[in-house]
Design an enzyme around this catalytic site. Sequence first.
Site, PDB file in Angstrom:
ATOM      1  CB  SER A 112      -0.950  -0.041   1.188  1.00 40.96           C
ATOM      2  OG  SER A 112      -1.832   1.018   1.132  1.00 40.96           O
ATOM      3  CG  HIS A 113       0.754   3.673   3.545  1.00 35.03           C
ATOM      4  ND1 HIS A 113      -0.045   2.624   3.938  1.00 35.03           N
ATOM      5  CD2 HIS A 113       1.528   3.968   4.605  1.00 35.03           C
ATOM      6  CE1 HIS A 113       0.241   2.309   5.190  1.00 35.03           C
ATOM      7  NE2 HIS A 113       1.192   3.107   5.633  1.00 35.03           N
ATOM      8  CG  ASP A 276      -2.930   3.991  -1.119  1.00 32.43           C
ATOM      9  OD1 ASP A 276      -3.741   3.899  -2.069  1.00 32.43           O
ATOM     10  OD2 ASP A 276      -2.914   3.199  -0.167  1.00 32.43           O
ATOM     11  CG  ASP A 278      -3.356  -0.491  -1.792  1.00 37.15           C
ATOM     12  OD1 ASP A 278      -3.145   0.685  -1.448  1.00 37.15           O
ATOM     13  OD2 ASP A 278      -3.962  -1.309  -1.078  1.00 37.15           O
ATOM     14  CG  ASP A 280      -6.334   1.094  -0.139  1.00 38.18           C
ATOM     15  OD1 ASP A 280      -5.405   1.924  -0.210  1.00 38.18           O
ATOM     16  OD2 ASP A 280      -6.275   0.075   0.570  1.00 38.18           O
ATOM     17  NE  ARG A 281      -3.697   4.537   3.226  1.00 35.59           N
ATOM     18  CZ  ARG A 281      -2.980   4.741   4.314  1.00 35.59           C
ATOM     19  NH1 ARG A 281      -2.640   5.967   4.648  1.00 35.59           N
ATOM     20  NH2 ARG A 281      -2.605   3.731   5.044  1.00 35.59           N
ATOM     21  CE  LYS A 375      -7.190   2.376   3.214  1.00 40.03           C
ATOM     22  NZ  LYS A 375      -6.891   1.033   3.761  1.00 40.03           N
TER      23      LYS A 375
HETATM   24  C1  VG1 Z   1      -2.713   2.464   8.444  1.00 44.65           C
HETATM   25  C2  VG1 Z   1      -3.875   3.415   8.657  1.00 44.65           C
HETATM   26  C3  VG1 Z   1      -5.181   2.660   8.644  1.00 44.65           C
HETATM   27  C4  VG1 Z   1      -5.306   1.871   7.336  1.00 44.65           C
HETATM   28  C5  VG1 Z   1      -4.082   0.980   7.158  1.00 44.65           C
HETATM   29  C6  VG1 Z   1      -4.074   0.267   5.825  1.00 44.65           C
HETATM   30  O1  VG1 Z   1      -2.668   1.532   9.494  1.00 44.65           O
HETATM   31  O2  VG1 Z   1      -3.723   4.123   9.863  1.00 44.65           O
HETATM   32  O3  VG1 Z   1      -6.242   3.553   8.809  1.00 44.65           O
HETATM   33  O4  VG1 Z   1      -6.464   1.082   7.334  1.00 44.65           O
HETATM   34  O5  VG1 Z   1      -2.893   1.751   7.228  1.00 44.65           O
HETATM   35  O6  VG1 Z   1      -4.173   1.178   4.791  1.00 44.65           O
HETATM   36  P1  VG1 Z   1      -1.657   1.657  10.725  1.00 44.65           P
HETATM   37  O7  VG1 Z   1      -1.842   0.405  11.505  1.00 44.65           O
HETATM   38  O8  VG1 Z   1      -0.301   1.825  10.146  1.00 44.65           O
HETATM   39  O9  VG1 Z   1      -2.077   2.888  11.470  1.00 44.65           O
HETATM   40  V1  VG1 Z   1      -3.392   0.867   3.337  1.00 44.65           V
HETATM   41  O10 VG1 Z   1      -3.851   2.039   2.294  1.00 44.65           O
HETATM   42  O11 VG1 Z   1      -1.846   0.693   3.845  1.00 44.65           O
HETATM   43  O12 VG1 Z   1      -3.985  -0.664   2.832  1.00 44.65           O
HETATM   44 CO    CO Z   2      -3.604   1.429   0.451  1.00 45.55          CO
END
Ligand code: VG1
Ligand code: CO
Length: 542
Positions: A112-113, A276, A278, A280-281, A375
């Site tokens: 993801s991010h 981001d 993948d 979803d953000r 998301k």
């Molecule tokens: C983070 C965000 C959370 C989100 C998760 C996955 O998690 O705070 O809100 O659902 O990333 O998003 P954490 O545990 O690092 O706070 V993504 O776009 O990485 O799939």
């Molecule tokens: Co993501």
Amino acid sequence: MIKTVTTAPYKDQKPGTSGLRKKVPVFQQENYAENFIQAIFDSLEGFEGKTLVIGGDGRYYNREVIQKALKMAAASGFGKVMVGQGGILSTPAASNLIRKYKAFGGIVLSASHNPGGPTEDFGIKYNIGNGGPAPEKITDAIFARTQVIDTYKIADVADIDLDAIGTFDLAGMTVEVVDPVADYVILMEELFDFPAIKALIAGGFKVVIDSMGAVTGPYAVEILEKRLGAPAGSVRNSTPLPDFGGHHPDPNLVHAKELYDDVMSPTGPDFGAASDGDGDRNMVVGKNMFVTPSDSLAIIAANATLAPGYAKGIAGIARSMPTSAAADRVAEKLGIGMYETPTGWKFFGNLLDAGKATICGEESFGTGSDHVREKDGLWAVLFWLNILAVRKESAYDIVTKHWAEYGRNYYSRHDYEEVDSDAANGMVTALREKLSTLPGQTFGALKVEAADDFAYNDPVDGSVSKNQGIRVMFEGGSRVVFRLSGTGTSGATIRLYVERYEPDASRHAIETQEALADLIAVADEISELKKRSGRDAPTVIT
Ligand code: VG1
Ligand code: CO
């Protein structure tokens, strides 16, 4: 053609907030990815002959793991795999395919991010038949299996050509390489008023999307440039690259700063968005107005009926606990349900399936609805464009009018990244021990009303999730929340979430950090965050 390979467990394969995430060299260890994929299959029942969806965000190591996953799915007895061309599927698009084609589940390869590249991050997550992230019951079973795994099965055959759309045979299993974009675009066209958005853009409204070298590029080009008529080049960094072109595909004010600055400049575009790794953000920026994700959720919910897909109204709203209470006021006014869940999209699945919530959101730039079970970054961008097109007002006016009507929830998140793990855990432990003594204490003008470690009782399946974040609530609706990230791959990331409710419209134009300064100071006093982390400032402020 099917080999059984002897292997030994890796102890560190515990899925976090969203799947298993590690550095690429960790995933490249012998049998590391295979172990985890086999552990997924071993934790599932009844998939014989059924369909699995596989795709990823195009990051480094994506294609290699897809080939492994295909051969292992064949060896384990899946009947068919649908895989995105080039190995590409955004997370929401994967969710849509699972639902639309009634697949048994899906494997999404993404961190993801987190950044990508040979020494950066990789990830594997499993989604269930509703299209959403596997619930804790399943991720716990997967982890338990990784601890004892001793063999995996794989078809000993040549790689599939992932770039050719079509249907192929792989050791008796069908592989369908599909266009990753087509079905997703159809869904978006059903939900949103494309003609209205097209007219807005034709009228000179300038929109830019920064795909940050990650997966949304092909989706955004097809939708924004081809269907909605924005000029070529409106989507920036639109080719998914293994290292995201060096971008850190986290759409926030640090990593998407170029886009932000561009929209804020007097001659820049009217509206900008970034997504981001993948897809979803979303980060949404209007001229002179950065929309916080918490406000974005509230405003989308308040204006939902302007989009054709939600014209009949919404059944309820759900938000993660650290997300601001702005959406709660909208739910109250609409007379609909409001749900507060732990961080991570997997907690929304039951509420969406049960029809209790239609729109969900997280403070971390994630917003979505019951159209999929993830998301969805581009969905949120299209929702905003739909609202702008119908209301014929600027994002600035829409947001400030929203505050005037509902009050403003000043909100900020401070991230302290790559902190020493022991120091971070020590801070959380000390906070937990203090919780019962906090209520009644005053810090300057702030009086603690309640303090707890958030626990969630799922109203649909009765499951309980504990230790989901430390909350300190003050009289008047302000609060500070502390959590450790469950997605990082080096050290610990401490997240501090700060919120203040301001009903008075004459006090809605204060700079956010200023409006929250006393709460930020109290948060540090209660937690010793700076001292314990050894940092004098956050890595990222949102
Ligand atoms: C983070 C965000 C959370 C989100 C998760 C996955 O998690 O705070 O809100 O659902 O990333 O998003 P954490 O545990 O690092 O706070 V993504 O776009 O990485 O799939
Ligand atoms: Co993501």
